[in-house]
Motif scaffolding. Structure first.
Motif, PDB file in Angstrom:
ATOM      1  N   ASP A  90     -19.791 -10.501 -35.157  1.00  0.00           N
ATOM      2  CA  ASP A  90     -20.936 -11.066 -35.876  1.00  0.00           C
ATOM      3  C   ASP A  90     -20.559 -11.415 -37.318  1.00  0.00           C
ATOM      4  O   ASP A  90     -20.880 -12.507 -37.807  1.00  0.00           O
ATOM      5  N   THR A  91     -19.862 -10.515 -37.989  1.00  0.00           N
ATOM      6  CA  THR A  91     -19.482 -10.740 -39.379  1.00  0.00           C
ATOM      7  C   THR A  91     -18.546 -11.937 -39.525  1.00  0.00           C
ATOM      8  O   THR A  91     -18.674 -12.745 -40.459  1.00  0.00           O
ATOM      9  N   ALA A  92     -17.603 -12.056 -38.577  1.00  0.00           N
ATOM     10  CA  ALA A  92     -16.620 -13.140 -38.645  1.00  0.00           C
ATOM     11  C   ALA A  92     -17.162 -14.458 -38.118  1.00  0.00           C
ATOM     12  O   ALA A  92     -16.546 -15.507 -38.318  1.00  0.00           O
ATOM     13  N   GLY A  93     -18.308 -14.416 -37.450  1.00  0.00           N
ATOM     14  CA  GLY A  93     -18.870 -15.637 -36.886  1.00  0.00           C
ATOM     15  C   GLY A  93     -18.006 -16.226 -35.780  1.00  0.00           C
ATOM     16  O   GLY A  93     -17.959 -17.441 -35.595  1.00  0.00           O
ATOM     17  N   VAL A  94     -17.343 -15.363 -35.034  1.00  0.00           N
ATOM     18  CA  VAL A  94     -16.453 -15.799 -33.956  1.00  0.00           C
ATOM     19  C   VAL A  94     -17.284 -16.019 -32.694  1.00  0.00           C
ATOM     20  O   VAL A  94     -18.018 -15.126 -32.265  1.00  0.00           O
ATOM     21  N   GLY A  95     -17.148 -17.184 -32.087  1.00  0.00           N
ATOM     22  CA  GLY A  95     -17.974 -17.502 -30.922  1.00  0.00           C
ATOM     23  C   GLY A  95     -17.271 -17.403 -29.593  1.00  0.00           C
ATOM     24  O   GLY A  95     -17.902 -17.606 -28.550  1.00  0.00           O
ATOM     25  N   ASN A  96     -15.975 -17.075 -29.591  1.00  0.00           N
ATOM     26  CA  ASN A  96     -15.223 -17.076 -28.341  1.00  0.00           C
ATOM     27  C   ASN A  96     -14.827 -15.677 -27.877  1.00  0.00           C
ATOM     28  O   ASN A  96     -13.774 -15.473 -27.270  1.00  0.00           O
ATOM     29  N   VAL A  97     -15.690 -14.688 -28.167  1.00  0.00           N
ATOM     30  CA  VAL A  97     -15.470 -13.314 -27.713  1.00  0.00           C
ATOM     31  C   VAL A  97     -16.681 -12.824 -26.928  1.00  0.00           C
ATOM     32  O   VAL A  97     -17.826 -13.005 -27.362  1.00  0.00           O
ATOM     33  N   ARG A  98     -16.415 -12.212 -25.780  1.00  0.00           N
ATOM     34  CA  ARG A  98     -17.432 -11.498 -25.017  1.00  0.00           C
ATOM     35  C   ARG A  98     -16.881 -10.114 -24.711  1.00  0.00           C
ATOM     36  O   ARG A  98     -15.672  -9.901 -24.735  1.00  0.00           O
ATOM     37  N   VAL A  99     -17.769  -9.172 -24.412  1.00  0.00           N
ATOM     38  CA  VAL A  99     -17.383  -7.772 -24.301  1.00  0.00           C
ATOM     39  C   VAL A  99     -17.887  -7.186 -22.990  1.00  0.00           C
ATOM     40  O   VAL A  99     -19.047  -7.413 -22.611  1.00  0.00           O
ATOM     41  N   ALA A 100     -17.037  -6.426 -22.317  1.00  0.00           N
ATOM     42  CA  ALA A 100     -17.430  -5.725 -21.096  1.00  0.00           C
ATOM     43  C   ALA A 100     -17.205  -4.235 -21.287  1.00  0.00           C
ATOM     44  O   ALA A 100     -16.195  -3.814 -21.851  1.00  0.00           O
ATOM     45  N   HIS A 101     -18.152  -3.439 -20.793  1.00  0.00           N
ATOM     46  CA  HIS A 101     -18.050  -1.987 -20.893  1.00  0.00           C
ATOM     47  C   HIS A 101     -17.726  -1.416 -19.525  1.00  0.00           C
ATOM     48  O   HIS A 101     -18.414  -1.683 -18.546  1.00  0.00           O
ATOM     49  N   GLY A 102     -16.656  -0.624 -19.459  1.00  0.00           N
ATOM     50  CA  GLY A 102     -16.319   0.029 -18.202  1.00  0.00           C
ATOM     51  C   GLY A 102     -14.841  -0.055 -17.895  1.00  0.00           C
ATOM     52  O   GLY A 102     -14.012  -0.334 -18.762  1.00  0.00           O
ATOM     53  N   ASP A 103     -14.515   0.196 -16.646  1.00  0.00           N
ATOM     54  CA  ASP A 103     -13.139   0.252 -16.175  1.00  0.00           C
ATOM     55  C   ASP A 103     -12.607  -1.156 -15.951  1.00  0.00           C
ATOM     56  O   ASP A 103     -13.065  -1.876 -15.051  1.00  0.00           O
TER      57      ASP A 103
END
Length: 244
Positions: free
Chosen positions: A115-128
């Protein structure tokens, strides 16, 4: 929200875990990041209550829907606090980065950094991550896989839990496109030797242009975690191979 995240991290898996879930308190800023940023940027691998990934009819991950565009995808396994993920994604805007981790404070901090960097090409997954790869990532669909400083599981009886071993690498290689990159790094000497052996084994389907350890790639930033190891005299080794 954090309770259901913890339940997902501690869920039983059919495969031997390659990670050790940690429970740490969340700061107010981290809680706010999960509340406000997670719905748009994250999904759970194990717990639908925390968001599910967009999928094709066959159940494989629809990365075009996930990122809102069609672009090469880099899978980062074990993104930690997100320092390297955000720096690399910001410097590489033509590719999309899917970061996977089980540590909730790390995920929250990664969301803050995005959010701070304003990067739009990152998504996040939680888990194995290996569950995600085995069950939801299509063959030949990834441009690269990054495994930076995975848990070394130093005790001999725990080596079966290491991520970089033949049975996992075989699956990761299958998910790479031909010519795609598998990039691993560690500051644990014995694990580095294992990485090199596994990733250059005959029949692995991988090629090693460096004929050994790779020179440090300039695109992989030095994180605070890595710098602590360097300050202690650790030697960091990179192994960079490509799918044949």
């Amino acid at each position: 929200m954090t309770a259901t995240f913890d339940q997902a991290a501690g869920a039983a898996h059919q495969e031997i875990r390659t990670f050790h879930p940690r429970r740490s308190p969340l700061s107010r800023a981290q809680r706010e990041a999960l509340t406000h940023l997670w719905p748009g940027l994250g999904f759970s691998i194990h717990n639908p209550a925390n968001g599910t990934p967009p999928s094709h009819p066959d159940g494989t991950l629809d990365t075009t829907a996930l990122f809102g565009r069609r672009a090469p995808v880099v899978l980062e396994i074990g993104s930690g606090m997100g320092e390297a993920t955000v720096a690399m994604a910001a410097a590489d805007p033509d590719r999309d980065y899917l970061a996977v981790d089980v540590h909730i404070p790390g995920i929250a901090t990664l969301l803050q950094r995005v959010d701070t960097a304003g990067v739009g090409n990152v998504r996040v997954a939680h888990g194995d991550a290996m569950t995600l790869v085995r069950e939801h990532v299509a063959p030949s669909s990834l441009d690269a896989v990054h495994v930076f400083f995975p848990d070394p599981w130093p005790k001999a009886r725990h080596h079966k839990r290491r991520l970089v071993q033949e049975r996992h690498v075989r699956v990761l290689t299958d998910r790479l496109r031909p010519g795609g990159t598998l990039h691993c790094a560690t500051d644990w000497d014995e694990y580095a030797e294992q990485m090199l052996t596994v990733l250059t084994a005959p029949g692995s389907g991988l090629t090693n242009p460096h004929q050994g350890y790779a020179p440090r790639p300039p695109h992989r930033p030095v994180t605070k975690f890595e710098q602590r190891g360097l300050d202690l005299g650790h030697t960091v080794r990179d192994v960079v191979v490509h799918r044949a």
